[in-house]
Design an enzyme around this catalytic site. Sequence first.
Site, PDB file in Angstrom:
ATOM      1  N   LYS A  43     -25.649  10.094 -90.026  1.00 28.49           N
ATOM      2  CA  LYS A  43     -24.671  10.365 -88.955  1.00 28.49           C
ATOM      3  C   LYS A  43     -25.003   9.391 -87.830  1.00 28.49           C
ATOM      4  O   LYS A  43     -25.951   9.604 -87.071  1.00 28.49           O
ATOM      5  CB  LYS A  43     -24.842  11.823 -88.499  1.00 28.49           C
ATOM      6  CG  LYS A  43     -23.611  12.501 -87.948  1.00 28.49           C
ATOM      7  CD  LYS A  43     -23.001  11.872 -86.750  1.00 28.49           C
ATOM      8  CE  LYS A  43     -23.854  12.008 -85.509  1.00 28.49           C
ATOM      9  NZ  LYS A  43     -23.386  11.176 -84.379  1.00 28.49           N
ATOM     10  N   GLU A  52     -35.951   8.291 -68.110  1.00 29.59           N
ATOM     11  CA  GLU A  52     -35.670   7.041 -68.813  1.00 29.59           C
ATOM     12  C   GLU A  52     -34.536   6.343 -68.069  1.00 29.59           C
ATOM     13  O   GLU A  52     -33.453   6.914 -67.940  1.00 29.59           O
ATOM     14  CB  GLU A  52     -35.161   7.380 -70.214  1.00 29.59           C
ATOM     15  CG  GLU A  52     -36.151   7.140 -71.293  1.00 29.59           C
ATOM     16  CD  GLU A  52     -35.550   7.344 -72.673  1.00 29.59           C
ATOM     17  OE1 GLU A  52     -34.783   8.292 -72.885  1.00 29.59           O
ATOM     18  OE2 GLU A  52     -35.876   6.547 -73.554  1.00 29.59           O
ATOM     19  N   GLU A  81     -38.017  10.796 -83.556  1.00 28.38           N
ATOM     20  CA  GLU A  81     -38.321   9.632 -82.700  1.00 28.38           C
ATOM     21  C   GLU A  81     -37.506   9.829 -81.432  1.00 28.38           C
ATOM     22  O   GLU A  81     -36.294   9.644 -81.429  1.00 28.38           O
ATOM     23  CB  GLU A  81     -37.904   8.334 -83.404  1.00 28.38           C
ATOM     24  CG  GLU A  81     -38.699   8.018 -84.667  1.00 28.38           C
ATOM     25  CD  GLU A  81     -40.111   7.546 -84.369  1.00 28.38           C
ATOM     26  OE1 GLU A  81     -40.433   7.294 -83.186  1.00 28.38           O
ATOM     27  OE2 GLU A  81     -40.908   7.448 -85.318  1.00 28.38           O
ATOM     28  N   CYS A 109     -35.943   2.540 -76.251  1.00 28.92           N
ATOM     29  CA  CYS A 109     -36.900   3.629 -76.026  1.00 28.92           C
ATOM     30  C   CYS A 109     -38.255   3.061 -75.646  1.00 28.92           C
ATOM     31  O   CYS A 109     -39.046   3.721 -74.991  1.00 28.92           O
ATOM     32  CB  CYS A 109     -37.014   4.483 -77.275  1.00 28.92           C
ATOM     33  SG  CYS A 109     -37.428   3.511 -78.727  1.00 28.92           S
TER      34      CYS A 109
HETATM   35  P1  NAP Z   1     -28.653  11.074 -78.120  1.00 28.56           P
HETATM   36  O1  NAP Z   1     -27.601  11.405 -77.149  1.00 28.56           O
HETATM   37  O2  NAP Z   1     -29.765  12.014 -78.300  1.00 28.56           O
HETATM   38  O3  NAP Z   1     -27.902  10.828 -79.497  1.00 28.56           O
HETATM   39  C1  NAP Z   1     -28.594  10.443 -80.656  1.00 28.56           C
HETATM   40  C2  NAP Z   1     -27.791  10.860 -81.861  1.00 28.56           C
HETATM   41  O4  NAP Z   1     -27.699  12.283 -81.883  1.00 28.56           O
HETATM   42  C3  NAP Z   1     -26.362  10.347 -81.891  1.00 28.56           C
HETATM   43  O5  NAP Z   1     -26.008  10.086 -83.220  1.00 28.56           O
HETATM   44  C4  NAP Z   1     -25.587  11.517 -81.351  1.00 28.56           C
HETATM   45  O6  NAP Z   1     -24.242  11.558 -81.765  1.00 28.56           O
HETATM   46  C5  NAP Z   1     -26.337  12.678 -81.954  1.00 28.56           C
HETATM   47  N1  NAP Z   1     -26.174  13.920 -81.233  1.00 28.56           N
HETATM   48  C6  NAP Z   1     -25.881  14.107 -79.928  1.00 28.56           C
HETATM   49  N2  NAP Z   1     -25.818  15.416 -79.651  1.00 28.56           N
HETATM   50  C7  NAP Z   1     -26.061  16.063 -80.810  1.00 28.56           C
HETATM   51  C8  NAP Z   1     -26.132  17.444 -81.169  1.00 28.56           C
HETATM   52  N3  NAP Z   1     -25.934  18.411 -80.282  1.00 28.56           N
HETATM   53  N4  NAP Z   1     -26.404  17.749 -82.443  1.00 28.56           N
HETATM   54  C9  NAP Z   1     -26.604  16.779 -83.342  1.00 28.56           C
HETATM   55  N5  NAP Z   1     -26.549  15.467 -83.072  1.00 28.56           N
HETATM   56  C10 NAP Z   1     -26.280  15.113 -81.807  1.00 28.56           C
HETATM   57  O7  NAP Z   1     -29.323   9.678 -77.813  1.00 28.56           O
HETATM   58  P2  NAP Z   1     -28.618   8.289 -77.520  1.00 28.56           P
HETATM   59  O8  NAP Z   1     -28.071   8.345 -76.145  1.00 28.56           O
HETATM   60  O9  NAP Z   1     -27.723   7.911 -78.636  1.00 28.56           O
HETATM   61  O10 NAP Z   1     -29.862   7.299 -77.589  1.00 28.56           O
HETATM   62  C11 NAP Z   1     -30.701   7.070 -76.533  1.00 28.56           C
HETATM   63  C12 NAP Z   1     -31.964   7.902 -76.692  1.00 28.56           C
HETATM   64  O11 NAP Z   1     -32.587   7.597 -77.939  1.00 28.56           O
HETATM   65  C13 NAP Z   1     -33.002   7.563 -75.640  1.00 28.56           C
HETATM   66  O12 NAP Z   1     -33.590   8.754 -75.194  1.00 28.56           O
HETATM   67  C14 NAP Z   1     -34.010   6.721 -76.406  1.00 28.56           C
HETATM   68  O13 NAP Z   1     -35.308   6.736 -75.877  1.00 28.56           O
HETATM   69  C15 NAP Z   1     -33.967   7.344 -77.749  1.00 28.56           C
HETATM   70  N6  NAP Z   1     -34.472   6.411 -78.757  1.00 28.56           N
HETATM   71  C16 NAP Z   1     -35.694   6.672 -79.307  1.00 28.56           C
HETATM   72  C17 NAP Z   1     -36.214   5.800 -80.245  1.00 28.56           C
HETATM   73  C18 NAP Z   1     -37.556   6.051 -80.862  1.00 28.56           C
HETATM   74  O14 NAP Z   1     -37.848   5.426 -81.868  1.00 28.56           O
HETATM   75  N7  NAP Z   1     -38.383   6.934 -80.330  1.00 28.56           N
HETATM   76  C19 NAP Z   1     -35.476   4.680 -80.632  1.00 28.56           C
HETATM   77  C20 NAP Z   1     -34.235   4.452 -80.051  1.00 28.56           C
HETATM   78  C21 NAP Z   1     -33.741   5.343 -79.124  1.00 28.56           C
HETATM   79  P3  NAP Z   1     -23.053  11.151 -80.763  1.00 28.56           P
HETATM   80  O15 NAP Z   1     -23.206   9.722 -80.518  1.00 28.56           O
HETATM   81  O16 NAP Z   1     -21.836  11.499 -81.515  1.00 28.56           O
HETATM   82  O17 NAP Z   1     -23.235  11.968 -79.520  1.00 28.56           O
END
Ligand code: NAP
Length: 484
Positions: free
Chosen positions: A181, A388, A257, A291
């Site tokens: 997804k 962040e 992650e 991240c």
């Molecule tokens: P996010 O809002 O948490 O979304 C990540 C994924 O989860 C997307 O596919 C999103 O889909 C989905 N999602 C959102 N709400 C959900 C829910 N209630 N139930 C199930 N899935 C859901 O994060 P983001 O804004 O895309 O990415 C930025 C974040 O990722 C930052 O915090 C960054 O630090 C972190 N990150 C961490 C790493 C690591 O390796 N530790 C690497 C890269 C990024 P939708 O897009 O449809 O909302």
Amino acid sequence: MFSLDQIPDLPLDLWVGGKPVPAADGGRFDVLDPATGGSIAAVANGTVEDAIAAIDAADAAAEAWAATAPRERAEVLRRAFELMQARSAELAALISLENGKALSDAKGEVAYAAEFFRWYAEEAVRAEGSVMTAPSGANRILVVRQPVGIAVLVTPWNFPAAMATRKIGPALAAGCTVVLKPASDTPLTALLMAKILEDAGVPAGVVNVVPSRSSGTVVSVMLHDPRVRKLSFTGSTEVGRLLLREAADQVVNCSMELGGNAPFLVLEDADLDAAVEGAMVAKMRNAGEACTAANRFYVHESVAEEFSRRLAERMAALRVGPGIAEDTQVGPLVNVEAVDKVAELVATAVADGARVVTGGTRPEREGFYFDPTVLLDVPTGSGILAEEIFGPVAPIVTFTDEAEAVRMANATEFGLVSYVYTRDLARGLRVSEALDSGMVGLNRGIVSDPAAPFGGTKQSGIGREGGHEGMLDYTESKYIATSW
Ligand code: NAP
């Protein structure tokens, strides 16, 4: 100028059972170009029914894929690596178009992403177990590794290719089938990856991709399907916590992650040229939307003015523009909410007493931009140090002694990565061991490497991706007590 017509085989429907299929209710959603805010494509909007169909497809393919010879799985992944390289220009342009990042960053991402397929092609044939004599001498303890089962993969928008391959590579190598997804802001790259994997010889149903604007319900239904045995999530800590609770209902194996809040320490004996160079990479890769991005700079008071002046000079010289333009160094942020958040964090820091050395404003142009910014004398209680930033802003705090710097660096619920610069290697190793994070960049502004275990401590996650550990996360140990 690049347009999607240049990728005629890009699927715009869901990818289920080895082919593109429309959403069950025919729904679609728009993917926007962050440089203009305009729509570039309308992608099928997966429903709960589609998610179940994807699990059906993954289930139907699971037994045969798990039984495939590791060498065969390795060769499929190797072909996928080669196809990604052959199509790197298209992939980079696609990433840049839907995510906004500068083409140079997108090219870097494609190279990095492809390496996960090469690395796991090499790891697929190294699924070793172990055998030992029981301490009692009565029997042997035989341990084999088996695929964990169907894996649900949920990825963020900031590395649309690499976050997908970092999960698909080890999952396929271990013999698992998957449903991905992708983030709704960047589903196109994931869909092209599905096509590339098919061309590489991945059998139908082994990799399924279900973009959906209803991410909560779609992921939830999959986590409550008893056939699903694994969740690998990359995204925010906030959503990660929610999914851990969801996964608890069926006791699904989780790899998480999550978010970071990386400290970047410049000790008084650091090589300042190297520290500024490293800071530019750690801060500005992906315009700060990583991240691993350096989120807080702790610089010794004796070098703080000099470091901030040099960093500001480099930041101010960066060319900001549409990611897809060849000479751009900093593209737009992913969406308007991202720019609003960065602007608010900067305004609050300034109100708290921080000095703007460069930037601090949104440029007057269409699209989702923020100027590369350096803030000095940021007070330790300022919100910008706790959250962040996910944008091109470097807040600098000064310190007087090493123990104080380490204490401030560790004063966060996050623990993904830390950076430290010093010319004294023994001191650098001592500080690295004291920093509470899963990874440390010692005199380096970049840590990501498919051959290394990537992941965090505390609320930055559970488990590691990449390296040898990455594939083990998609296996279960089976212990067979054997008498012979
Ligand atoms: P996010 O809002 O948490 O979304 C990540 C994924 O989860 C997307 O596919 C999103 O889909 C989905 N999602 C959102 N709400 C959900 C829910 N209630 N139930 C199930 N899935 C859901 O994060 P983001 O804004 O895309 O990415 C930025 C974040 O990722 C930052 O915090 C960054 O630090 C972190 N990150 C961490 C790493 C690591 O390796 N530790 C690497 C890269 C990024 P939708 O897009 O449809 O909302």
